[in-house]
Design a protein around this motif. Structure first.
Motif, short mmCIF file in Angstrom:
data_model
loop_
_atom_site.label_atom_id
_atom_site.label_comp_id
_atom_site.label_asym_id
_atom_site.label_seq_id
_atom_site.Cartn_x
_atom_site.Cartn_y
_atom_site.Cartn_z
N VAL A 32 4.40 10.69 10.51
CA VAL A 32 4.61 10.05 9.28
C VAL A 32 5.18 8.75 9.57
CG1 VAL A 32 5.47 9.74 7.19
CG2 VAL A 32 4.03 12.33 7.64
N PRO A 33 6.51 9.05 10.24
CA PRO A 33 6.49 7.42 10.16
C PRO A 33 5.87 6.44 11.46
CG PRO A 33 8.40 8.69 10.60
CD PRO A 33 7.53 9.67 10.60
N SER A 34 5.69 7.36 12.17
CA SER A 34 4.87 6.54 13.66
C SER A 34 3.33 6.07 12.62
CB SER A 34 3.90 7.60 14.65
OG SER A 34 5.14 8.10 15.37
N ALA A 35 2.33 6.84 12.05
CA ALA A 35 1.42 6.30 11.05
C ALA A 35 1.49 5.30 10.76
CB ALA A 35 0.65 7.48 10.48
N LEU A 36 2.93 4.82 9.46
CA LEU A 36 3.21 4.30 8.80
C LEU A 36 3.51 2.99 9.32
CD1 LEU A 36 5.50 5.68 5.80
CD2 LEU A 36 3.71 5.16 5.71
N ALA A 37 4.63 2.50 10.88
CA ALA A 37 4.35 1.77 11.72
C ALA A 37 2.90 1.12 11.86
CB ALA A 37 5.02 2.18 12.67
N GLN A 39 0.39 1.39 10.21
CA GLN A 39 -0.11 0.86 8.64
C GLN A 39 0.43 -0.76 8.52
OE1 GLN A 39 -0.54 3.43 5.34
NE2 GLN A 39 -0.91 1.36 4.21
N TYR A 40 1.59 -0.50 9.20
CA TYR A 40 2.49 -1.66 8.40
C TYR A 40 2.01 -2.72 9.42
CZ TYR A 40 5.57 1.04 5.42
OH TYR A 40 6.34 1.58 3.88
N TYR A 43 0.02 -5.38 9.03
CA TYR A 43 0.48 -6.33 7.78
C TYR A 43 1.16 -7.22 7.64
CZ TYR A 43 -2.18 -2.77 4.46
OH TYR A 43 -3.35 -2.78 4.07
N PHE A 48 10.68 -4.52 2.72
CA PHE A 48 9.37 -3.45 2.29
C PHE A 48 8.99 -3.28 1.11
CE2 PHE A 48 12.14 -2.60 6.00
CZ PHE A 48 11.31 -1.81 6.98
N SER A 267 7.31 -3.94 12.96
CA SER A 267 5.97 -2.48 13.36
C SER A 267 5.01 -2.44 14.26
CB SER A 267 5.30 -2.10 12.12
OG SER A 267 6.11 -2.03 11.45
#
Length: 304
Positions: A32-37, A39-40, A43, A48, A267
């Motif tokens: 989850v943190p890797s996927a969010l990184a 994604q971020y 952008y 946050f 990120s």
């Protein structure tokens, strides 16, 4: 066959009950943190909770043009390379000594693990006090010997100090792993080599190194990845200073994301760091698999 399949079906819930907590933890902490990184990283946002603007690969393009990124990457390579090299040389030397039979061997083995089990925070703060220019015990000893006190945290010595502390802290890991490998080598090989006139140096390169080559490669990979990604020791010891001389990639990521609040840019830096480590692991697996295939081929030739 039907009975075996039935047993497997019955055991499946039991097996899953053990696997599921680990899978969930891995997903929450890693996936989850890797996927969010990722994604971020696409952008641009000033925090946050602020509204983010989609910029695609713009952050990555800016990073590759950034001088601070390349300098931080270079410092990271220097820190990781010299730390792992020092840990490997010193750890192997200590393991070779501890592999010998002598009085007090078990006591020394226990003592050799101590630096590894002490928390990094305790080690770092303790050494920071000991190395202090004004009140540190090491500088008092240096002054007592008639030499000028040394500022271990000035710009051209700060990275050296961080590397030495890293070597002291994580050498026991190399020692333990290499020692376990040494104990799997048949003693008869050394006896035969000694009878043939081989000295200690020759026995080491002709018997020890080939027998534990895979262990050495594994140590280099693990320690390399951990040192490349090491944040806590450098942050606690120098905070990336002085004058940015110890600002490694993890420190730059933290500083960019949590102090400057450039979440997207930070990120993207983290994603690039992850890609570099994955590439290193891929190279290791390729080398390891090729060597394994060669050994299997040689065994088949010997059988024929």
């Amino acid at each position: 066959m039907a009975i075996d399949q039935l047993i497997r079906k019955r055991d499946l819930p039991f097996i899953l009950s053990f696997l599921l907590p680990g899978v969930i933890l891995f997903a929450v902490v890693i996936i989850v943190p890797s996927a969010l990184a990722v994604q971020y990283s696409l952008y641009e946002a000033a925090g946050f909770v602020t509204e983010a603007t989609y910029v695609g690969l713009y952050n990555f393009a800016e990073i590759l043009k950034s001088e601070s990124f390349w300098k931080a990457l270079g410092r990271t390579m220097v820190y990781a390379g010299f730390s792992v090299g020092g840990q490997l040389v010193l750890g192997i030397a200590i393991a070779l000594v501890l592999n010998q039979q002598f009085k007090g061997n078990n006591v020394l083995r226990g003592i050799s693990v101590v630096p590894y089990i002490i928390p990094v925070v305790t080690v770092t703060i303790g050494f920071e006090w000991m190395l202090d220019t004004s009140n540190g015990i090491i500088n008092h000893l240096i002054a007592g010997l008639g030499f000028e006190k040394i500022n271990f945290f000035k710009p051209h010595l700060a990275m050296f100090t961080a590397i030495m502390l890293s070597i002291w802290t994580w050498t026991p890991f190399v020692t333990l792993v290499f020692l376990s490998g040494l104990q799997t080598i048949p003693h008869e090989l050394y006896e035969s080599a000694t009878l043939d006139g081989a000295g200690a140096w020759k026995r080491f390169w002709k018997i020890t190194v080939p027998m534990v080559r895979d262990i050495i490669l594994t140590i280099v990979l693990l320690r390399g990845l951990w040192m490349f990604n090491k944040f806590d020791l450098i942050w606690l010891l120098t905070g990336g200073g002085p004058l940015g001389r110890t600002e490694t990639l993890p420190v730059l990521i933290y500083d960019t994301t949590f102090k400057k609040f450039q979440v997207g840019y930070g990120s993207a830096l983290a994603v690039i760091s992850l890609i570099i480590m994955m590439m290193a692991m891929a190279v290791y697996l390729k080398i390891f698999s090729e060597k394994k295939a060669k050994r299997k081929f040689k065994k088949r030739l010997q059988r024929t």
